[in-house]
Write a protein that holds these residues in place. Structure first.
Motif, PDB file in Angstrom:
ATOM      1  N   GLU A 169      24.522 -18.686  45.286  1.00 40.62           N
ATOM      2  CA  GLU A 169      24.963 -19.632  46.446  1.00 40.62           C
ATOM      3  C   GLU A 169      26.555 -20.087  46.027  1.00 40.62           C
ATOM      4  O   GLU A 169      26.772 -21.249  46.243  1.00 40.62           O
ATOM      5  CB  GLU A 169      23.832 -20.859  46.550  1.00 40.62           C
ATOM      6  N   TYR A 229      30.317 -24.375  46.217  1.00 39.05           N
ATOM      7  CA  TYR A 229      29.224 -24.057  46.720  1.00 39.05           C
ATOM      8  C   TYR A 229      29.163 -23.591  48.290  1.00 39.05           C
ATOM      9  O   TYR A 229      29.776 -24.284  49.101  1.00 39.05           O
ATOM     10  CB  TYR A 229      28.411 -24.989  46.378  1.00 39.05           C
ATOM     11  N   ASP A 230      27.924 -22.857  48.587  1.00 38.08           N
ATOM     12  CA  ASP A 230      27.887 -22.575  49.957  1.00 38.08           C
ATOM     13  C   ASP A 230      27.310 -23.838  50.883  1.00 38.08           C
ATOM     14  O   ASP A 230      26.879 -24.797  50.111  1.00 38.08           O
ATOM     15  CB  ASP A 230      26.419 -21.587  49.906  1.00 38.08           C
TER      16      ASP A 230
END
Length: 449
Positions: free
Chosen positions: A122, A150-151
């Motif tokens: 992620e 981060y996503d």
């Protein structure tokens, strides 16, 4: 560093508040990379540094560096990670155009696997470009994770303008689609023309792109496999029908094909005698008499390649030929190389050109003509205005670059010339670490002067 475990070897990059150095680990007997940042650095830089530590702590992948140690004192924070030898992919591709074309499928697939591994954690890499990959023994390694997020993150702290998603700076959560767009710009450097996969990656509307790197990877594999089958069937058909083409015949049939052209040109180059530069001069003498060459020069990649060959020859006649026969539109796209050709043709290197060319080399990092440029500075005894920028340019020259030794020699000769004018230039760390006897002799002369 005061630690006795790590012995400094050489510097890779130095900025005002951070540096990247290579050390020798006395415990493991291996080289390691040490990234150091001042605690007083800008908060954004500190955030990126901590982000790299977080990412390296999470990944376990053979083609990315591993975190080894972290050191902290009152003023600095240092990250130690595995040292990966090799050349950055952009420089390597410039030096090996044929290998790039032949094995691009494998390089792109390796890069896709690296980004896919991050997405499984992620993590978005964001700044996907050739300079962030090292190539060693035909294997790609992904480095520099300080631009990762981060996503679904809201903010982006770093991205190069050349690969930035149009939606990057919108106030919306950041998704994997950003990396798909950036990967499309990365892939485009391997192809002279856009194919439909590239077009889909580079759609301005993120919803029209591939939905994941995993989907892009398998689409690319299937697409390449179908192309391979078609080529195989055509090859079998030609063999069964007695079609045996030599490289020369292929070139006559397809004078604008850059792969065939460069293969044939370098095949002829290998047959020439003398030094490397003498071989280039002899080869150009033969090629300017080839009738189809003017047609070949309409291909921008062939024109770019031959402009650099003419510069390496340092021959005014050859430079004039390419100025007269390369289309004006291509010359405009490569105005710095065109100007270099003109300077050699007129046998008069101007100070303004030298200053502009140093800036161009720093921005483009196209270092394969740097040795010739330095040779001209020494021969013409030109004192450039931007000496600091010239030093920064040579700091980018790594020991793995094919032009490293010859560039270091010309640079040190230029330093000796400057000393006669009561000027000076520092010697890059990488040059000081060179084992070349001539380089060490020149450094000795500089220190004595």
């Amino acid at each position: 560093m005061k630690e006795t475990r790590y012995v400094w070897q050489f510097n890779l990059q130095r900025q005002e508040q951070s540096s990247v150095d290579v050390y020798y680990d006395l415990v493991t007997c291996k080289k390691v990379v040490c990234k150091t940042i001042q605690k007083s650095a800008h908060p954004q830089l500190l955030h990126q540094f901590h982000m790299e530590i977080q990412v390296l702590s999470q990944i376990q992948y053979p083609f990315m560096p591993s975190i080894l140690d972290i050191k902290e004192n009152q003023e600095t924070l240092s990250l130690f990670e595995t040292y990966i030898p090799g050349m950055n992919l952009k420089d390597w591709m410039n030096c090996h155009p044929i290998q790039t074309r032949l094995f691009r499928f494998f390089y792109i697939l390796q890069a896709l696997n690296c980004i896919n591994h991050l997405h499984e954690k992620e993590i978005l890499y964001v700044d996907i470009k050739r300079e962030n990959f090292l190539i060693h023994h035909q294997i790609l390694y992904l480095i520099d994770f300080n631009g990762c997020v981060y996503d679904q993150s809201q903010g982006i702290y770093f991205s190069s303008p050349s690969n930035a998603d149009p939606e990057l700076f919108l106030n919306t959560p950041k998704t994997y689609s950003m990396d798909i767009f950036a990967f499309g710009t990365f892939m485009s450097s391997f192809y002279a023309r856009k194919n439909w996969i590239l077009s889909k990656c580079l759609k301005k509307d993120s919803k029209k792109r591939f939905q994941s790197i995993h989907q892009l990877k398998w689409t690319y594999i299937i697409y390449s496999f179908i192309k391979l089958i078609i080529v195989f069937i055509l090859s079998v058909f030609l063999v069964l029908n007695g079609g045996k083409e030599t490289l020369e015949r292929k070139y006559k049939a397809h004078p604008k094909d850059e792969l065939i052209f460069i293969q044939l040109y370098e095949k002829d180059l290998s047959k020439q005698k003398g030094t490397y530069y003498e071989k280039i001069q002899s080869n150009l003498y033969q090629w300017i008499q080839v009738k189809t060459l003017k047609e070949s020069l309409k291909n921008p990649e062939i024109a770019f390649y031959m402009m650099k060959q003419a510069i390496l020859s340092q021959n005014s006649m050859y430079c004039q030929f390419f100025i007269e026969n390369i289309p004006q539109s291509i010359q405009t796209q490569n105005k710095e190389l065109t100007q270099f050709l003109i300077q050699i043709k007129e046998k008069q290197i101007t100070l303004s050109f030298c200053d502009q060319y140093i800036t161009y080399l720093n921005q483009s990092q196209e270092l394969d003509t740097l040795s010739i440029f330095m040779n001209l500075l020494v021969d013409e005894q030109i004192i450039v205005s931007n000496l600091n920028e010239l030093f920064e340019l040579h700091e980018k020259m790594t020991p793995n670059h094919p032009e490293f030794e010859i560039c270091s020699i010309f640079y040190l000769e230029y330093c000796l010339f400057l000393q006669t004018k009561e000027l000076s230039l520092p010697v890059p760390d990488s040059y000081q670490q060179s084992q070349n006897e001539q380089v060490q002799t020149l450094i000795h002369y500089l220190e004595r002067s």
